[in-house]
Design an enzyme around this catalytic site. Structure first.
Site, short mmCIF file in Angstrom:
data_model
loop_
_atom_site.label_atom_id
_atom_site.label_comp_id
_atom_site.label_asym_id
_atom_site.label_seq_id
_atom_site.Cartn_x
_atom_site.Cartn_y
_atom_site.Cartn_z
N VAL A 8 0.98 -1.11 -0.16
CA VAL A 8 -0.04 0.06 0.13
C VAL A 8 1.02 1.34 0.27
O VAL A 8 1.64 1.44 0.38
CB VAL A 8 -0.78 -0.09 0.78
CG1 VAL A 8 -1.39 1.28 1.30
CG2 VAL A 8 -1.85 -1.16 1.65
N HIS A 9 0.35 2.19 -1.03
CA HIS A 9 0.76 2.94 -0.97
C HIS A 9 1.24 3.94 0.20
O HIS A 9 0.12 4.02 1.26
CB HIS A 9 0.11 4.29 -1.87
CG HIS A 9 1.48 5.67 -2.50
ND1 HIS A 9 1.20 6.56 -1.18
CD2 HIS A 9 2.40 6.00 -2.85
CE1 HIS A 9 2.41 7.63 -1.55
NE2 HIS A 9 3.07 7.35 -2.73
N PRO A 10 1.74 5.02 0.93
CA PRO A 10 1.88 5.18 2.70
C PRO A 10 0.13 6.32 3.06
O PRO A 10 0.03 6.07 3.90
CB PRO A 10 2.68 6.21 2.79
CG PRO A 10 3.75 5.34 2.19
CD PRO A 10 3.13 4.55 0.60
N GLY A 12 -2.43 6.01 0.78
CA GLY A 12 -3.60 5.24 0.92
C GLY A 12 -3.70 4.71 1.98
O GLY A 12 -5.34 3.17 1.95
#
Length: 338
Positions: free
Chosen positions: A229-231, A233
């Site tokens: 996961v993107h930070p 997101g």
């Protein structure tokens, strides 16, 4: 007070601002006035239709500050993926090879282009102002969509999914895209995501390899992105995880981000939310904080409110809450604890 409501055509200029501020990879919120206008009009049309079973409808919501009419966020539901065009993703499952003569059987993780997730309802387009991240209003923006599904169940599928934005660096560099997609498009990740937002993922998916991609043959940096996961997101992921959503074997076509899945009737805000009747009062001896929505369709609204709620009893709302929800004495509301 911040209120979640259905989108209106007059919201376009502010939605363009939100689109410019949104995270790379949120392709459902394109920075393009024509595409956003179409999305708004599609939502307005969907709300006016008499629906008995889910189809290609979409429902677009905005989070508005009632004091200055400024939009602080937006989110969306697609009633059924694959209704208007195929919904592509990558299936991440072992590819097993075997030799009877050598008595060897070996499974190698492989990514395969697929349309397995067609027919699900889709939560997408989550974006909130930085100042409101990890506040109750983030919960409102995400979970009020689930209260909407609970109130209008016939409009949605038996299962719900959400694609969470995968990892990319601050400068828009995606190791997964560089190792996979870039070989077939010769486009930077940011540009590919932009094209997907302006057009659709279908024409890009047609150029993707039709045969399995062996994960072990990808660079380690790309392998590490699968399901990551993107930070920025992470909050969207965490809210849905608390709702009972789980990761599965599907990842995003472009950045390898995870896909969350839940059976609709098992989702917490759907299974545990309660219906109550409104009584009006000037003061409330609040005992808990709740997400509260009306049960309207076109005029759907939801807020965060401190209430004295007792199961099976009417709920007292003050004047401001009633105004925000557009309800009055005797109206029906739906609520769930934060």
């Amino acid at each position: 007070m911040l209120v979640l409501r259905t989108v209106q055509p007059t919201d376009l200029p502010q939605l363009q601002r939100l689109a410019r501020e949104s995270l790379v990879g949120v392709t459902s919120l394109p920075d393009d006035s024509a595409r956003l206008r179409d999305r708004i009009l599609d939502s307005c049309s969907s709300l006016q239709q008499n629906i008995e079973s889910p189809g290609p409808q979409n429902y677009f919501f905005v989070l508005e500050d009632q004091t200055n009419r400024r939009l602080a966020g937006c989110s969306e539901i697609v009633a059924t993926t694959g209704s208007s065009e195929p919904f592509y993703s990558l299936r991440n499952r072992p590819f097993t090879s075997a030799s009877r003569e050598l008595n060897i059987k070996h499974g190698v993780p492989a990514l395969s282009l697929c349309q397995d997730l067609n027919g699900h309802s889709l939560l997408r387009g989550f974006h909130i102002d930085t100042a409101l991240v990890r506040t109750p209003h983030s919960e409102l923006l995400s979970r009020a969509r689930l209260l909407f599904i609970a109130a209008h169940a016939q409009r949605f599928a038996d299962a719900v999914i959400s694609e969470i934005v995968g990892f990319s660096s601050d400068d828009g560099h995606s190791p997964f895209w560089d190792a996979v997609g870039k070989h077939f498009f010769d486009l930077p990740y940011v540009e590919a995501e932009h094209l997907c937002g302006l057009k659709s993922r279908t024409f890009l998916a047609h150029l993707m390899p039709q045969y399995p991609i062996y994960v072990s043959m990808l660079p380690q940096a790309a392998q590490d992105c699968i399901g990551r996961v993107h930070p920025d997101g992470q909050e969207a992921f965490d809210i849905l995880a608390r709702e009972g959503f789980e990761t599965n074997s599907y990842v995003d076509l472009f950045d390898g981000g995870p896909t969350l899945y839940a059976r609709t009737l098992d989702i917490r805000s759907i299974a545990q939310s309660q219906i109550a009747q409104v009584i009006t009062g000037e003061s409330i001896d609040a005992r808990g904080r709740y997400l509260v929505s009306n049960v309207s369709l076109e005029d759907y609204r939801a807020i965060v409110a401190d209430l004295d709620y007792r199961a099976g009893q009417p709920v007292a709302l003050d004047y401001g809450m009633c105004q925000a929800l557009q309800v009055s004495e005797g109206s029906t509301i739906r609520l769930i604890a934060l």
